[in-house]
Design a protein around this motif. Structure first.
Motif, mmCIF file in Angstrom:
data_model
loop_
_atom_site.group_PDB
_atom_site.id
_atom_site.type_symbol
_atom_site.label_atom_id
_atom_site.label_comp_id
_atom_site.label_asym_id
_atom_site.label_seq_id
_atom_site.Cartn_x
_atom_site.Cartn_y
_atom_site.Cartn_z
ATOM 1 N N UNK A 1 16.734 15.140 103.806
ATOM 2 C CA UNK A 1 17.412 15.237 105.091
ATOM 3 C C UNK A 1 18.793 15.821 104.859
ATOM 4 N N UNK A 2 19.283 16.696 105.726
ATOM 5 C CA UNK A 2 20.605 17.299 105.510
ATOM 6 C C UNK A 2 21.701 16.238 105.482
ATOM 7 N N UNK A 3 22.627 16.388 104.523
ATOM 8 C CA UNK A 3 23.779 15.499 104.470
ATOM 9 C C UNK A 3 24.633 15.701 105.722
ATOM 10 N N UNK A 4 25.290 14.603 106.126
ATOM 11 C CA UNK A 4 26.122 14.647 107.325
ATOM 12 C C UNK A 4 27.587 14.479 106.920
ATOM 13 N N UNK A 5 28.418 15.434 107.358
ATOM 14 C CA UNK A 5 29.850 15.385 107.070
ATOM 15 C C UNK A 5 30.621 15.309 108.386
ATOM 16 N N UNK A 6 31.332 14.210 108.577
ATOM 17 C CA UNK A 6 32.121 14.004 109.785
ATOM 18 C C UNK A 6 33.602 14.065 109.432
ATOM 19 N N UNK B 1 27.838 11.352 104.464
ATOM 20 C CA UNK B 1 26.619 10.556 104.340
ATOM 21 C C UNK B 1 25.555 11.418 103.693
ATOM 22 N N UNK B 2 25.072 10.958 102.547
ATOM 23 C CA UNK B 2 24.062 11.716 101.808
ATOM 24 C C UNK B 2 22.798 10.881 101.679
ATOM 25 N N UNK C 1 27.033 5.407 111.646
ATOM 26 C CA UNK C 1 25.925 5.554 110.709
ATOM 27 C C UNK C 1 25.100 4.283 110.743
ATOM 28 N N UNK C 2 23.820 4.397 110.933
ATOM 29 C CA UNK C 2 22.964 3.220 111.019
ATOM 30 C C UNK C 2 22.308 2.983 109.676
ATOM 31 N N UNK C 3 22.932 2.094 108.886
ATOM 32 C CA UNK C 3 22.375 1.827 107.562
ATOM 33 C C UNK C 3 22.681 0.415 107.105
ATOM 34 N N UNK C 4 23.019 -0.470 108.036
ATOM 35 C CA UNK C 4 23.364 -1.818 107.631
ATOM 36 C C UNK C 4 22.138 -2.708 107.685
ATOM 37 N N UNK D 1 30.293 7.576 102.236
ATOM 38 C CA UNK D 1 31.643 7.539 101.695
ATOM 39 C C UNK D 1 32.627 7.890 102.809
ATOM 40 N N UNK D 2 33.641 7.062 102.945
ATOM 41 C CA UNK D 2 34.646 7.276 103.980
ATOM 42 C C UNK D 2 36.027 7.241 103.343
ATOM 43 N N UNK D 3 36.804 8.275 103.577
ATOM 44 C CA UNK D 3 38.177 8.349 103.099
ATOM 45 C C UNK D 3 39.070 8.628 104.300
#
Length: 929
Positions: free
Chosen positions: A802-807, A796-797, A304-307, A767-769
């Motif tokens: 934009x559509x949320x991304x669930x990995x 990632x919301x 995820x590019x958000x830093x 959010x990562x669990x």
């Protein structure tokens, strides 16, 4: 009835109280001088198994609590003294046995054999150090240290060799407390044999200044120290390996080590074309643009590019190097104690890397007024030569003064060539623009860093003064060529032909000085005053010329000359209090920052100043010798990089431009860290956990603007704040009857950041669990099995539409080693990588299977002839996914496929083990003078 119950309760309470008692005393030498930090053991007299243990304090006092009733064998060990033993029984009166003053006797010259039955503790906790007994974690024959680390609870090693311990990245690996080839962890973990290691110690290495003054300055480096077996410290060991395979694959490796009292000499050499690096490639990655150009993603990596610094945060850390790599490397490392006052550490290392990569990119872009798709095919051919040299000279001038001089020099040369074709397509499958380009880049970078530390102790204990002076110099020069044809369609169709040459030089200088004074206040309290000055000077000059019909015309818009001068003044005061159970540091500093910049070609000057208060609090509490709690709060300021400040357009990718921002302000960060560790020596159960909170104001993020021609321009900007909360826990326990060990871990991360798209601010939540489970089974020296599962669920919301991304990423691994007929070994390793993006219905499963059969020959199995097949299922494909502020990207890259290899390994350490000591636990015979 009530009286009877009261009498019964009182009796039970008395019995329960009598069940436990305490042993205390003091350890001294024959002259009654205290012996600090001695090891105190309580053993079962029947089989000498460990029941309880403790450690003496600075005055030699020891205390062992909660001792069960019965007979015990009390034992004390201290280097240079004969072991002391005494039988202990439950006291007739009271709950305390006071052994008084125990005078330890000096060791005699006669050899005395001591046998200790039972397995050594696999894990021990010593204040801020977690120590693993290497013999408790079985590895296969001729394994390297990295294979050993993968089996340790709380330690993770990804396929690229990056080490994480208790959730933090390990920055340095040392050997017997000495630097090993500078600060590159891989040079130790991927080259040293595992069976020479006695203990693995994980701790936070403090700065030299903090160690000397006793006041924690907050500078820590997660470090692993490899404590070697005693017989290896006075002898030679190493391995030689050579192999040849199908498709012209080859691999050679050598490491030779000669250790003696006061001296360590090591030589490393390697070469292969099977994508294996025994060293870190940071210099290569920094010079060629980092992970964005390296794509060290392996079969599948999602990020995820958000830093804050234009580098994506990886969502899966099990990466492998994509493309095809050929590398050669070699070097020498020396640690030498000339005498008790002078010690020298020095090393030199050279590596050459050739990297070929073919890549296809598919990017889905999301905009408020519509979506579009970006396609690209590229081919990269890069080569890099790197020289590194480091040295450290530590000299004690006298009992009160010492000097420590450190320095490192690097020289890096890189050549890069990239050809690509790309296009942007509308939802109606209409091509909006397309580009064909060729970029060439060649250049070199030279860096010098040096530090001089002077330390002085006054006659009054605890009063010290130290000075730390630093100098850093860097010179970078790069030449480039861009040859591109860009076609734009739609309402304003046109063709742009770009042929440009460029030359950029960057000169960097840094000067700094730190002065520190500590004053004892009595009652184990101390006060420290410090002052730091630092100046960073940058001079960047970039010239770009448009080439037309063999004529070069200066391009003023893309050229730039820029100078910057950062000055820092920081004054601080810290108070420290040390108690038997805890210690606390409370302090802070005031930092004044000045920035002067001159955009020469644009006739713009920058003159700014910033002032920040930087408080810090550190607290350590020791519940016992095996249970510790640590809390840290610290603040810091980080200025923008010179690349982020340059107001120059980087058009190496004409459809994706980058331009710096001279208006950037420094970021201000606050960090809270809580860490708890515990270990039960009776059950060998261990538990580690930490919680981190980071809050940054004036955070630097990347703003993106996309014009009507779908050309993207990225610029770093300041936003209000960003925040992340993360936690990690690991629980490990053995089941002796099953010859097994389990390790269970979990981690959580919640990150919030702000990004800008077409000047509109958008908030991204990630959010990562995750969790991991390990199982290790070992049956004598015949068979061992390791199973593990790593699971990650990442959401990632976006505030933006934009559509949320669930990995959902899962990695399952299995490794086994079976010894047959004493001299044969069959080894297998299997990885099953499963990745899913529920938002796009993307699913990818990649099985990776490696098999090998070995025949051990020569005395002590010193030789190994091995036939191996790598990537048996031939998955020669790498896939990575990236979710960013307004797009989802998938890249497909060539990777190394199936190949067979026949190799021979010669282990010198097998021949040079005259004591023939066994690996692992069980019966140990120790020879003491």
């Amino acid at each position: 009835m009530k009286k009877f119950l009261l009498i019964l309760f009182t009796a039970v309470s008395m019995v329960a109280t009598a069940q436990k008692f305490t042993i205390k005393g003091q350890l001294t030498d024959t002259l009654n001088a205290p012996l600090p930090s001695a090891t105190v053991l309580l053993l079962n007299p029947k089989d000498s198994s460990l029941v309880n243990f403790g450690a003496g304090d600075a005055q030699g006092n020891f205390l062992i609590r909660n001792v069960s009733p019965g007979e015990h064998l009390f034992k004390v060990t201290f280097l240079g003294f004969r072991p002391y033993t005494k039988k202990i029984s439950t006291p007739d009166n009271g709950t305390v046995i006071d052994l008084g003053r125990i005078r330890m006797q000096s060791a005699s010259s006669e050899l005395e054999a001591v046998e200790i039955a039972g397995e050594r503790a696999p894990v021990t906790v010593k204040q801020d150090t977690i120590e693993f007994n290497a013999g408790s974690f079985k590895t296969k024959q001729n394994a390297v240290v990295e294979d050993l680390l993968k089996k340790l609870p709380g330690v993770e090693v990804d396929s690229d060799g990056k080490i994480t311990a208790q959730g933090e990245q390990v920055r340095r690996v040392m050997v017997d407390g000495k630097n090993f080839f500078g600060s590159d962890p891989k040079l130790a973990t991927r080259n040293l044999p595992a069976d020479v290691v006695d203990k693995v110690q994980v701790y936070d290495k403090k700065s030299d200044q903090a160690v000397f003054s006793g006041i924690d300055d907050g500078q820590r480096e997660k470090t692993i120290n490899l404590s070697l077996k005693p017989e290896k410290r006075n002898g030679a060991f190493g391995t030689l390996m050579a192999g040849a395979g199908t498709d012209d694959r080859f691999q050679v490796r050598a490491n030779l080590n000669r250790f003696s009292k006061g001296r360590q000499l090591s030589f490393l050499g390697m070469g292969n074309n099977v994508n294996e690096q025994g060293f870190s490639m940071d210099d290569y990655m920094n010079f060629t643009g980092g992970s964005q150009q390296m794509a060290a993603g392996g079969p599948v990596r999602m990020q995820i590019s958000s830093d804050n610094n234009n580098n994506s945060v990886p969502l899966n850390l099990g990466g492998r190097a994509n493309g095809i790599m050929t590398n050669y490397a070699g070097g020498v490392n020396l640690n030498n104690e000339f005498n008790k006052k002078t010690e020298l550490n020095g090393n030199y290392f050279y590596n050459y890397l050739d990297h070929a990569k073919d890549q296809t990119t598919l990017r889905q872009n999301f905009l408020p007024d519509g979506n579009f798709t970006f396609n690209q095919n590229s081919r990269q051919r890069n080569s890099n030569s790197n020289h590194r040299a480091n040295f450290t000279l530590d000299h004690q001038l006298d009992s009160a003064n010492s000097l420590k001089l450190t320095g490192n020099v690097t020289y890096n040369q890189t050549d890069a060539e990239t050809t690509s074709t790309s296009e942007n397509i509308t939802p109606g499958n209409v091509v909006q623009n397309e580009s064909q380009r060729l970029t060439l880049s060649t250049g070199d970078n030279t860096t010098l860093n040096s530090t001089l530390l002077w330390r002085h102790k006054f006659r009054k204990k605890g009063r010290t003064f130290s000075t730390n002076l630093q100098l850093g110099v860097s010179q970078n020069e790069r030449e480039g060529l861009l040859d591109a044809v860009n076609n734009f369609y739609g309402d304003d169709p046109r063709e742009e032909i770009l042929k440009q040459t460029s030359l950029q030089t960057t000169d960097y200088k840094s000067y700094s000085g730190t002065f520190s004074y500590t004053e004892p206040l009595g009652g184990r309290k101390y006060l420290e005053a410090n002052y730091n000055f630092r100046q960073n000077l940058n001079d960047v000059r970039k010239t770009v010329y448009d080439v037309n019909a063999d004529q070069s015309v200066f391009n003023e818009n893309l050229s730039n000359s820029y100078t910057s001068d950062y000055q820092y003044h920081r004054a601080g005061l810290n108070f420290r209090m040390n108690k038997s159970k805890y210690n606390v540091v409370v302090g802070g500093s005031v930092q004044r920052t000045y920035l002067e910049g001159d955009l020469i070609t644009r006739d713009v000057k920058i003159d700014r100043s910033y002032q920040n208060v930087l408080p810090a609090v550190r607290f350590n509490y020791d519940f016992s010798n095996t249970r510790h709690l640590r809390f840290d709060y610290e603040t810091s300021v980080q200025e923008p990089t010179i690349q982020q400040l340059q107001p120059v357009i980087d058009n190496s990718d004409p459809l994706n431009l980058y331009v710096g921002n001279p208006q950037l302000r420094p970021t201000y960060s606050q960090s809270w860290r809580l860490n708890f560790t515990t270990f039960d020596p009776a059950t060998f159960i261990s538990f580690f956990t930490f919680v981190n909170v980071d809050y940054t104001t004036n955070a630097i993020t990347n703003a993106q603007n996309i014009d009507s021609n779908l050309v993207r321009t990225t610029t770093p900007v300041n936003v209000d704040n960003s925040m992340s909360v993360s936690g990690n826990a690991n629980f490990s326990f053995p089941i002796q009857k099953l010859k097994s060990r389990f390790s269970l871990g979990g981690d959580y991360r919640n990150q919030r950041s702000i990004n800008l798209l077409n000047e509109a601010a958008n908030t991204i939540h990630q959010k990562t669990l995750g969790g991991n489970l390990r199982y290790n089974y070992r049956y004598n020296d015949i068979f061992d099995l390791s199973l593990s599962a790593d699971l990650d669920h990442q959401l990632t919301s976006y505030e933006f539409n934009q559509p949320d991304q669930t990995f959902i990423n899962s990695t399952y691994t299995a490794e086994s080693n079976l010894t047959l007929l004493k001299n044969y070994q069959v080894s297998t390793s299997f990885e099953y990588l499963e990745y899913e993006n529920r938002s796009t219905n993307f699913s990818q499963a990649i099985p990776l299977l490696n098999l090998s059969v070995s025949r051990f020959v020569l005395k002590n199995k010193a030789g190994e002839l091995k036939l191996a097949v790598n990537n048996l299922l031939d998955k020669a494909l790498g896939i990575s996914q990236t979710a960013s502020i307004n797009y989802l990207e998938r890249q497909t890259t060539n990777s190394l496929g199936r190949y067979f290899m026949l190799s021979f390994t010669y282990a010198l350490n097998k021949q040079l083990n005259p004591m023939g000591m066994r690996r692992g636990g069980g019966m140990i015979r120790i020879m003491r003078p």
